[in-house]
Design an enzyme around this catalytic site. Structure first.
Site, short mmCIF file in Angstrom:
data_model
loop_
_atom_site.label_atom_id
_atom_site.label_comp_id
_atom_site.label_asym_id
_atom_site.label_seq_id
_atom_site.Cartn_x
_atom_site.Cartn_y
_atom_site.Cartn_z
N ALA A 138 -8.24 1.84 -68.24
CA ALA A 138 -7.66 3.16 -67.99
C ALA A 138 -8.70 4.27 -68.17
O ALA A 138 -8.42 5.44 -67.88
CB ALA A 138 -6.48 3.42 -68.93
N ASN A 165 -7.51 -3.96 -74.33
CA ASN A 165 -7.95 -2.62 -74.72
C ASN A 165 -6.78 -1.65 -74.73
O ASN A 165 -6.27 -1.29 -75.77
CB ASN A 165 -9.06 -2.14 -73.78
CG ASN A 165 -9.84 -0.97 -74.34
OD1 ASN A 165 -9.29 -0.12 -75.02
ND2 ASN A 165 -11.13 -0.91 -74.04
N ASP A 166 -6.36 -1.21 -73.56
CA ASP A 166 -5.34 -0.17 -73.47
C ASP A 166 -4.00 -0.59 -74.08
O ASP A 166 -3.27 0.24 -74.62
CB ASP A 166 -5.13 0.25 -72.02
CG ASP A 166 -6.42 0.75 -71.40
OD1 ASP A 166 -7.13 1.52 -72.07
OD2 ASP A 166 -6.73 0.36 -70.25
N VAL A 167 -3.67 -1.90 -73.99
CA VAL A 167 -2.36 -2.36 -74.47
C VAL A 167 -2.29 -2.44 -75.98
O VAL A 167 -1.23 -2.73 -76.54
CB VAL A 167 -2.00 -3.73 -73.85
CG1 VAL A 167 -1.87 -3.62 -72.34
CG2 VAL A 167 -3.02 -4.79 -74.24
N VAL A 168 -3.41 -2.17 -76.69
CA VAL A 168 -3.40 -2.15 -78.16
C VAL A 168 -3.88 -0.80 -78.68
O VAL A 168 -4.18 -0.67 -79.87
CB VAL A 168 -4.29 -3.28 -78.73
CG1 VAL A 168 -3.73 -4.64 -78.38
CG2 VAL A 168 -5.73 -3.16 -78.24
#
Length: 489
Positions: A454, A413-416
């Site tokens: 996050a 999720n957050d890393v993309v």
């Protein structure tokens, strides 16, 4: 047996060599398992050599403690799932820091007791002994030197912070505690507690060795570890784990100097150096300076109004997703912690193998902080049998996304999240991400429409080239496998 200390030193040297060589082998997934075995053999050798020291006492109790620890580690290591490995690592980090703090506490208390029972030795028969134990009338052990006292206090401080902080990290990862706990004036309170801990530590290091001062020093050190970790958000956990790993190694090295134990000094320095380097790499991957990691507000937003996300999430069926990837030329798979939770890595690899058999070029794209600890996704994929040459790091795979036909995001999720590049008010603004939005098509496997770890919305999910495949990761991967197989029937 005058040769015994020499033999112990030789064993310590060999153990240190095994530690270093083991760490070197851990730098590659192909040799990491062997590196762990080498380091484990080194630790076993160091422990056995320590039992041979002539001034060792209570060997029976120590042996019992070692056996209990080995049994507990063996049982937990076999039972803990890969999804819970980050909290296990956090807990073990804490135990190492707590052990170092315990050694420091024992040495400081013993230092006080020695000073209380020693009287000047005026006997000309023992000029080498500067004092006598007044209670037992035997030559007393000399107190700690100023350098040893200073390092003992520093080791105790760092170890206590690592212990309590790691326990909070464990509780957060385990879901026993809210991801972030913030109260008004928290930074001021944290700074005040740290200054008080340093003040009491300075008193101890300068010879003001009193039991109330020692007790206050450890209470303040433990409290600072708690307060420092409480405001940390989930997205920053990889940095926290590597930071406390470095703290533990440093604490062990300092206490090893106090005890005069070469194996502890070398092992602690190796762990501390490796942990510090890893912390810097993780901080860079999160776009945070080391100073911000140590003293800033973890995961704090830059402020301002968040950008509005236009559009809507567009669902896709597993059959359509399978067809899209079956006839693609290049497919990239981005795993995240959601894949770990669903234990879908084996099904994902089965799907990838079917694509490869059809002539599709498949690669796995790994973000440095994907999952909840460094290397989490690499371990999961290795467990499933994914060849190492199909796994690409972020810096290597990012330039390839514009030429990639389909990116399958499963559990990440957050890393993309492209808002890391476009929204200055976002908590993850400036964090390097996998540029999957640049691909021609993106398919996201996600349980529901909630936010990531996050706690922020992901603009990728609303992009025109993105389709959402809702459902459990393992079930969705299984559907993709079934649909892909049906194409050849």
């Amino acid at each position: 047996m005058s040769w015994l200390p020499t033999l112990v030193d030789a064993c310590y040297f060999l153990a240190a060599l095994l530690f270093i060589l083991g760490l070197k082998r851990m730098s590659s997934p192909r040799t990491a398992r062997g590196g762990i075995v080498w380091a484990g053999v080194g630790m076993l050798l160091a422990v056995l050599a320590t039992f041979a020291l002539p001034d060792m006492h209570n060997r029976g109790l120590i042996l019992a403690a070692v056996l209990i620890g080995v049994a507990a580690a063996w049982w937990s290591g076999r039972r803990v799932a890969m999804t819970a490995m980050p909290q296990m690592v956090a807990l073990y980090n804490g135990m190492g820091g707590g052990a170092a703090a315990g050694i420091g506490a024992a040495e400081l208390v013993a230092h006080v007791q020695r000073a209380a029972t020693m009287v000047p030795d005026t006997s000309p028969l023992r000029p080498e002994s500067w004092a006598i134990d007044a209670l037992h009338q035997v030559p007393a052990v000399a107190p700690l030197s100023p350098v040893a006292l200073l390092l003992g206090v520093l080791g105790a401080l760092i170890g206590a912070v690592s212990f309590s902080g790691s326990l909070v990290a464990f509780a957060k990862l385990q879901g026993w505690m809210d991801r972030r706990f913030v109260f008004p004036g928290q930074r001021i309170v944290n700074l005040l507690v740290l200054l008080l801990a340093l003040l009491h530590g300075a008193m101890l290091a300068t010879g003001h060795l009193e039991l109330p001062v020692i007790a206050a020093f450890f209470v303040l050190s433990l409290l600072f570890g708690l307060l420092m970790t409480l405001p940390i958000g989930g997205a920053d956990m990889p940095v926290v784990i590597s930071l406390y790993n470095a703290f533990t190694g440093l604490a062990v090295a300092f206490e090893g100097y106090v005890l005069g134990n070469e194996a502890m000094i070398i092992a602690g320095m190796v762990v501390g150096a490796a942990g510090t380097l890893l912390t810097q790499l993780m901080a860079k991957a999160m776009n945070r300076s080391l100073g911000n990691v140590l003293f800033g507000s973890f995961g704090a937003a830059a402020g301002g109004a968040a950008q509005e996300i236009a559009g809507a999430q567009k669902p896709i069926e597993a059959a359509d997703a399978a067809v899209m990837m079956a006839y693609a030329e290049r497919v990239a798979i981005v795993p995240g912690y959601g894949m770990a939770v669903a234990q879908a890595q084996h099904k994902v690899w089965e799907f990838a193998k079917l694509l490869i058999e059809r002539g599709v070029k498949v690669k796995f794209a790994i973000h440095p902080v994907a999952g909840r600890m460094p290397g989490h996704m690499n371990v999961l994929l290795a467990e499933a049998g994914v060849p190492y040459d199909l796994i690409e790091d972020m810096d290597d795979i990012n330039p390839e996304f514009p030429n990639t036909d389909v990116v399958l995001v499963i559990g990440a999720n957050d890393v993309v999240n492209p808002m890391a590049k476009t929204d200055p008010s976002s908590p993850i603004y400036g964090m390097p991400i996998l540029d999957v939005a640049a691909a021609k098509h993106v398919i996201v496997v996600k349980r529901g429409k909630g936010t990531g770890f996050a706690g922020i919305e992901n603009a990728l999910f609303y992009a025109d080239n993105t389709r959402m495949l809702y459902g459990d990761g393992q079930a969705a991967a299984g559907q993709l496998v079934s649909e892909l197989k049906s194409l050849d029937v």
